[in-house]
Scaffold this motif. Sequence first.
Motif, PDB file in Angstrom:
ATOM      1  N   ARG A 153       8.203  -1.241   6.557  1.00 26.98           N
ATOM      2  CA  ARG A 153       7.701  -0.094   5.773  1.00 26.98           C
ATOM      3  C   ARG A 153       8.858   0.765   5.282  1.00 26.98           C
ATOM      4  NH1 ARG A 153       3.129  -0.835   3.760  1.00 26.98           N
ATOM      5  NH2 ARG A 153       2.704   1.399   3.629  1.00 26.98           N
ATOM      6  N   GLU A 179       3.328   5.775   2.057  1.00 26.25           N
ATOM      7  CA  GLU A 179       3.849   5.928   3.418  1.00 26.25           C
ATOM      8  C   GLU A 179       4.991   4.955   3.699  1.00 26.25           C
ATOM      9  OE1 GLU A 179       0.579   5.687   6.139  1.00 26.25           O
ATOM     10  OE2 GLU A 179      -0.221   7.645   5.532  1.00 26.25           O
ATOM     11  N   SER A 239       9.180   4.565   3.942  1.00 29.92           N
ATOM     12  CA  SER A 239      10.437   5.278   4.081  1.00 29.92           C
ATOM     13  C   SER A 239      11.433   4.736   3.061  1.00 29.92           C
ATOM     14  CB  SER A 239      11.007   5.103   5.492  1.00 29.92           C
ATOM     15  OG  SER A 239      10.121   5.627   6.452  1.00 29.92           O
TER      16      SER A 239
END
Length: 325
Positions: A54, A83, A85
């Motif tokens: 992610r 969501e 990073s």
Amino acid sequence: MAALAGVSIATASKALNGRGQVRDETRQRVLVAAEELSFQPNALARSLISGQTRTVGLLTSDSVGRFGIPVLLGAEDAFGAGEMSVMLCDARGDSIREQHHLRTLLARRVDGLIVVGESTDPRPSISRNLPLPVVYAYAPSDDPDDVSFVPDDVEGAKMAVQHLITLGRRRIAHVTGPTHYRAAQDRAEGTQAALAEAGLELVAGQPLFGVWSQRWGRQAAEIVLKHEVDAVMCGSDQIAAGFIEAARERGRRIPDDIAVVGYDNWEVLSAETRPPLTTIDMNLERLGRTAAQHLFAAIDGKATPGVHRMPCRLIIRESSLTGTV
């Protein structure tokens, strides 16, 4: 949390991750329990299960430039909504530094990468030897099998000239940047196409190529004003600001005598010139968001190869409309 919700650990995991057959009532009970306990899923555990971190990389050569920053902001908005990073790396136009950042991003196991260029000139592909999806923004890859997003400068320039023609202008000149820049070539192509469609020809017979600067705009005014001209399409806001300054010094009224349109919508100039500048906005934040959304698709195995040209928009201000200043 599972105990509070009155379910097994396996059922709680399925409910939180949206997997498996879990009744809506049970899923809601698990979510309420998670909220009461301020539960946050373990990112490392999630990545081990899904095979994804992610996390995505943003590799730029223009982190302090007026073109790169809007693209980066748009991409970051999309990543935040998803969501994800973000790891931002600035290669500063240095190929060795770029390779170093690529090794770092690969070591961090990013799920994908957006490469942001400093101009719309094609850049060498880095996708061939990378085990992850890559999307190129603003500067397209030189490999047609890659996924690239660029502003549609041909259509943007046509839009600007069509605006001038709609206002009744017929003697239109074009002052732009260096011939070796793709942006200058595309904007000249769009300008000439719009004139040809209207049965018109460029004042001075051809585009005036120079540099992306106000000084060139002032110098070009000396050439253009030797001809009968009632409008000028400039390849950048800097050039337009210089042209307007020189034209006003020579007693020409903007826009009554000469309507002027710029390009880029760099508001430091476009909103502060006298009069404020009609210009083309390349929608760079939207371009960045779209590139990020297509990176999501590529991560899911649904890549969209090719160079995608994003629409620009016309920002009308007083430099082209008579009776407004």
